[in-house]
Design an enzyme around this catalytic site. Structure first.
Site, PDB file in Angstrom:
ATOM      1  N   SER A 149       0.685  -1.165  -0.306  1.00 34.65           N
ATOM      2  CA  SER A 149      -0.271  -0.115  -0.123  1.00 34.65           C
ATOM      3  C   SER A 149       0.814   1.280  -0.019  1.00 34.65           C
ATOM      4  O   SER A 149       1.980   1.273   0.313  1.00 34.65           O
ATOM      5  CB  SER A 149      -0.905  -0.131   1.270  1.00 34.65           C
ATOM      6  OG  SER A 149      -1.642   1.392   1.335  1.00 34.65           O
ATOM      7  N   TYR A 163      -1.629  -0.959  10.480  1.00 34.04           N
ATOM      8  CA  TYR A 163      -1.749  -1.054   9.132  1.00 34.04           C
ATOM      9  C   TYR A 163      -0.520  -0.442   8.477  1.00 34.04           C
ATOM     10  O   TYR A 163      -0.110  -1.220   7.395  1.00 34.04           O
ATOM     11  CB  TYR A 163      -3.079  -0.409   8.656  1.00 34.04           C
ATOM     12  CG  TYR A 163      -3.252  -0.578   7.077  1.00 34.04           C
ATOM     13  CD1 TYR A 163      -3.907  -1.758   6.600  1.00 34.04           C
ATOM     14  CD2 TYR A 163      -3.063   0.438   6.354  1.00 34.04           C
ATOM     15  CE1 TYR A 163      -3.963  -2.043   5.160  1.00 34.04           C
ATOM     16  CE2 TYR A 163      -3.362   0.522   4.728  1.00 34.04           C
ATOM     17  CZ  TYR A 163      -3.742  -0.732   4.323  1.00 34.04           C
ATOM     18  OH  TYR A 163      -3.624  -1.335   2.999  1.00 34.04           O
TER      19      TYR A 163
END
Length: 268
Positions: A149, A163
């Site tokens: 990501s 995350y």
């Protein structure tokens, strides 16, 4: 040289974890367009998993399970091994996110995210090593694509501590795995998405127009962007790309101008 020489996935077998929706499904659709022989998809929720397989056709094979645990990983590997004697492409896409205020961020929100986003890609790849090496050769290497990501490349506005840490870790883990597995003709790369509509990125899904305003290309990503990049990495076209993270974000990470350059007048 032809497009088929570069991008065809004919005759190849793939596994896409978390392949029933969102970015995983976009990748599956890209592989199908490139002529892949068969692609296995996994998810915890059987209903959605089987619906996706039915919608996409008989080249898509569902395997339900929870790969956030070692037991679940072993079960997936055993079932896949009972069906195939090789695996050409593994896409480690299954992931989780958790957001909470710094002072209240729970241990559960750390462990769940780090386990699925970092631990699972490593051990699933490790346990599929026999199938990957069975498919791999110098002329046609096997491929492992970790879905990371842009949140592993820069700080986002939200308090998603585990995350962001997990995706940064997976980007570096991709390099470390690539350095070891290249000698087995298994090439490991990472694909770092930006704003793509999904259940994980509800802002891009539900507020597309607003999201697009903050993206240099002025739109969120779609299945052609994601599917095309995944096909590049999985196909002959990507055979000389090893250990690299390809950022697919419309310019968020690399094309943002510094604030004082955004206005030609210098803000005056």
């Amino acid at each position: 040289m032809t497009l088929e020489d570069l991008f065809s996935l004919k005759g190849r077998i793939a596994l896409v974890t978390g392949g029933s929706r969102g970015i995983g499904r976009m990748i599956v659709e890209g592989f199908l367009a490139a002529g892949i022989e068969r692609v296995y998809i996994t998810a915890r929720k059987g209903g959605e998993l089987h619906e996706t397989a039915e919608e996409l056709g008989d080249r898509v094979v569902p395997i339900q399970g929870d790969i956030s645990t070692m037991e679940g990983i072993d079960e997936l590997v055993a079932e896949l091994s009972s069906k195939e004697d090789r695996l050409d492409i593994l896409v480690n896409n299954a992931g989780a996110a958790w957001g909470a205020d710094y002072a209240e961020f729970p241990e559960a929100g750390w462990d769940k995210v780090m386990d699925l986003n970092v631990k699972t890609p490593f051990f699933l790849t490790q346990k599929l090593h026999t199938l990957l090496t069975a498919a791999a050769s110098a002329d046609r290497p096997a491929k492992v694509i970790n879905i990371t990501s842009i949140d592993g490349q820069r700080v986002n506005p939200w308090e998603t501590y585990s995350y962001q840490a997990s995706k940064a870790a997976l980007i570096h883990l991709t390099r470390r795995m690539a350095a070891r597995l290249v000698s087995d003709h298994i090439y490991v790369t990472s694909l770092a998405p930006g704003a793509f509509p999904s259940n994980m990125n509800k802002v891009a899904r539900d507020m597309e127009e607003q999201s697009a305003k903050g993206i240099p290309s002025k739109r969120v990503g779609d299945k052609l962007d994601m599917g095309g990049t995944a096909v590049y990495l999985a196909s002959r076209a990507g055979d000389y790309t090893i250990g690299e993270t390809l950022t697919v974000d419309g310019g968020i990470v690399n094309a943002h101008l510094p604030t004082h350059f955004a206005d030609p007048s210098g803000g005056r």
